[in-house]
Design a protein around this motif. Structure first.
Motif, mmCIF file in Angstrom:
data_model
loop_
_atom_site.group_PDB
_atom_site.id
_atom_site.type_symbol
_atom_site.label_atom_id
_atom_site.label_comp_id
_atom_site.label_asym_id
_atom_site.label_seq_id
_atom_site.Cartn_x
_atom_site.Cartn_y
_atom_site.Cartn_z
ATOM 1 N N LEU A 229 0.835 -1.195 0.000
ATOM 2 C CA LEU A 229 0.000 0.000 0.000
ATOM 3 C C LEU A 229 0.873 1.250 0.000
ATOM 4 N N ILE A 230 1.861 1.252 0.862
ATOM 5 C CA ILE A 230 2.781 2.390 0.941
ATOM 6 C C ILE A 230 3.546 2.532 -0.371
ATOM 7 N N TYR A 231 3.996 1.415 -0.907
ATOM 8 C CA TYR A 231 4.739 1.437 -2.162
ATOM 9 C C TYR A 231 3.891 2.019 -3.296
ATOM 10 N N ALA A 232 2.598 1.669 -3.329
ATOM 11 C CA ALA A 232 1.710 2.155 -4.392
ATOM 12 C C ALA A 232 1.575 3.672 -4.329
ATOM 13 N N PHE A 233 1.461 4.236 -3.123
ATOM 14 C CA PHE A 233 1.352 5.686 -2.986
ATOM 15 C C PHE A 233 2.641 6.376 -3.443
ATOM 16 N N ILE A 234 3.774 5.800 -3.080
ATOM 17 C CA ILE A 234 5.046 6.376 -3.520
ATOM 18 C C ILE A 234 5.172 6.284 -5.036
ATOM 19 N N VAL A 236 2.789 6.240 -7.283
ATOM 20 C CA VAL A 236 1.911 7.221 -7.927
ATOM 21 C C VAL A 236 2.544 8.612 -7.879
ATOM 22 N N ALA A 237 3.126 8.976 -6.749
ATOM 23 C CA ALA A 237 3.774 10.282 -6.637
ATOM 24 C C ALA A 237 4.906 10.423 -7.652
ATOM 25 N N VAL A 238 5.685 9.358 -7.809
ATOM 26 C CA VAL A 238 6.788 9.385 -8.779
ATOM 27 C C VAL A 238 6.247 9.489 -10.201
ATOM 28 N N LEU A 239 5.208 8.727 -10.512
ATOM 29 C CA LEU A 239 4.641 8.744 -11.858
ATOM 30 C C LEU A 239 4.035 10.103 -12.198
ATOM 31 N N LEU A 240 3.380 10.722 -11.229
ATOM 32 C CA LEU A 240 2.806 12.056 -11.470
ATOM 33 C C LEU A 240 3.903 13.079 -11.766
ATOM 34 N N LYS A 241 4.999 12.962 -11.060
ATOM 35 C CA LYS A 241 6.110 13.890 -11.304
ATOM 36 C C LYS A 241 6.722 13.651 -12.671
ATOM 37 N N VAL A 242 6.869 12.402 -13.059
ATOM 38 C CA VAL A 242 7.407 12.084 -14.385
ATOM 39 C C VAL A 242 6.466 12.595 -15.479
ATOM 40 N N ALA A 243 5.161 12.434 -15.278
ATOM 41 C CA ALA A 243 4.185 12.931 -16.256
ATOM 42 C C ALA A 243 4.294 14.446 -16.409
ATOM 43 N N GLU A 244 4.585 15.136 -15.305
ATOM 44 C CA GLU A 244 4.730 16.595 -15.360
ATOM 45 C C GLU A 244 6.002 16.999 -16.086
ATOM 46 N N LEU A 245 7.107 16.305 -15.810
ATOM 47 C CA LEU A 245 8.392 16.679 -16.392
ATOM 48 C C LEU A 245 8.515 16.265 -17.851
ATOM 49 N N VAL A 246 8.005 15.095 -18.178
ATOM 50 C CA VAL A 246 8.193 14.553 -19.527
ATOM 51 C C VAL A 246 7.094 15.010 -20.478
ATOM 52 N N PHE A 247 5.848 14.950 -20.023
ATOM 53 C CA PHE A 247 4.712 15.237 -20.900
ATOM 54 C C PHE A 247 4.109 16.620 -20.679
ATOM 55 N N GLY A 248 4.555 17.322 -19.658
ATOM 56 C CA GLY A 248 3.998 18.639 -19.388
ATOM 57 C C GLY A 248 2.581 18.603 -18.868
#
Length: 370
Positions: A229-234, A236-248
């Motif tokens: 559960l903890i890993y899934a939240f972490i 998602v946070a990483v994926l959201l940041k990557v989506a912001e940096l890579v895809f804008g």
């Protein structure tokens, strides 16, 4: 060569001895072919459409009728105020809003220069462009039939469509796909890890050792699932940041709302993983079963194919898929900043499925280990 032949014979005999694998390999592909053959379609049909007709003339009603009878659109109703069109698109009640202004019929009869305004939910850019093209075709046909005017020099008679793409004005495909990919990745990771975890303990013999310790079964399950559960939240946070940096792509809504919805969803994926882990005897069996469920969950979630394009019986079947509801919730929060109170129709079935799946998995585990 004889060694290779002997190895092949051994594998065939082992496969025949394991009736689970044999049945699974024969039945699962057939079932997937039949169901997914209906589900996988790129055709745009039954697009939910809302109409605001303020002209209320014979010509405007005839135009509404032509849209209503077209299989590409599903006219869900009419409204009396222009603002209601935007509200319906915001709440995901409609994908297209057509505004027919006063004077439409008069202008159409006079010189075929009548103007329509079209609001299009462009979260899915490809579907938005396709639906707009269908509307253009209907408008041209209705102009020729109702106004009886010849084609102009450009070959494109009115009515002229004034369109507005909402929520994804640049029609970026990534804006539609990336939020869905985030959910799919979380689904795969939590379901696969959850399915493999207890089975691995069974195979190495440590599960029996854990069962004879003072720890009870509930503590054992929670101790196994909370790290994921903890890993899934972490993750998602990483994926959201990557989506912001890579895809804008920036999260338009509340991160807290997204995490609350994710927590409800993880009851389903981790519970399903636990259920698979309880049913499987080996890690290979767990992988097969988890893969079987994942194929259907992903393809029947609206990730690739709009659910409204599927046959009616298959649309009802998707109501049993928690990923269907989570996919809608994530796109709503990510792109539209929709608050949770407006997503009750998605959160309630998601919660019910999570409790049902997780409760069944705990009951099955306790029964198997008892």
């Amino acid at each position: 060569m004889r060694t290779l032949i002997a190895m092949v014979k051994k594998e065939i005999l082992q496969l025949r001895a394991d009736t689970f694998y044999l049945r699974f390999l024969l039945i699962a592909p057939l079932f997937q072919l039949i169901v997914l053959g209906f589900a996988l379609t790129i055709e745009t049909t039954n697009v939910p459409t809302l109409i605001c007709d303020l002209d209320k003339t014979v010509l405007s009603r005839e135009f509404v009728r032509s849209v209503s009878t077209n299989s590409r659109f599903n006219v869900i109703g009419t409204v009396e105020e222009y603002e209601e069109l935007g509200d319906a698109l915001q709440r995901w009640q409609a994908s297209i809003g057509i505004y027919i202004p006063p004077g439409f019929g008069r202008d159409l009869k006079r010189d075929a220069s009548a103007e329509l305004q079209v609001l299009i939910d462009a979260v899915d850019g490809n579907k938005a462009l396709t639906a707009y093209g269908y509307l253009q075709q209907i408008a041209a046909e209705q102009c020729l039939r109702l106004a009886a005017v010849p084609l102009d020099a450009d070959g494109a008679p009115g009515p002229r469509l004034v369109y507005h793409y909402l929520f994804n004005p640049e029609l970026k495909n990534a804006a539609f796909m990336v939020p869905g990919i985030v959910v799919v990745i979380v689904t795969i990771i939590t379901l696969m890890i959850g399915a493999m975890n207890l089975v691995r303990e069974k195979e190495v013999g440590t599960l029996e050792q854990l069962m004879v310790t003072p720890i009870n079964r509930s503590q054992l399950i929670l101790g196994k699932l909370i790290p994921f559960l903890i890993y899934a939240f972490i993750e998602v946070a990483v994926l959201l940041k990557v989506a912001e940096l890579v895809f804008g792509l920036h999260l338009a809504g509340s991160l807290l709302s997204l995490y609350l919805a994710l927590l409800l969803y993880l009851f389903s994926t981790l519970g399903l993983g636990l259920l698979v882990s309880s049913a499987a005897g080996t890690q290979q069996q767990a992988l097969f079963i988890a893969w079987f469920f994942m194929i259907f969950m992903i393809l029947l979630s609206g990730f690739f194919i709009p659910i409204r394009n599927m046959p009616r019986w298959l649309q009802w079947l998707t109501m049993l898929n928690p990923l269907r509801f989570m996919m809608t919730i994530v796109r709503e929060i990510y792109l539209k900043a929709t608050p949770l109170k407006l997503l009750a129709d998605q959160l309630l079935p998601l919660s019910a499925l999570g409790l049902l799946i997780f409760g069944t998995s705990i009951f099955t585990f306790q029964k198997k280990s008892g």
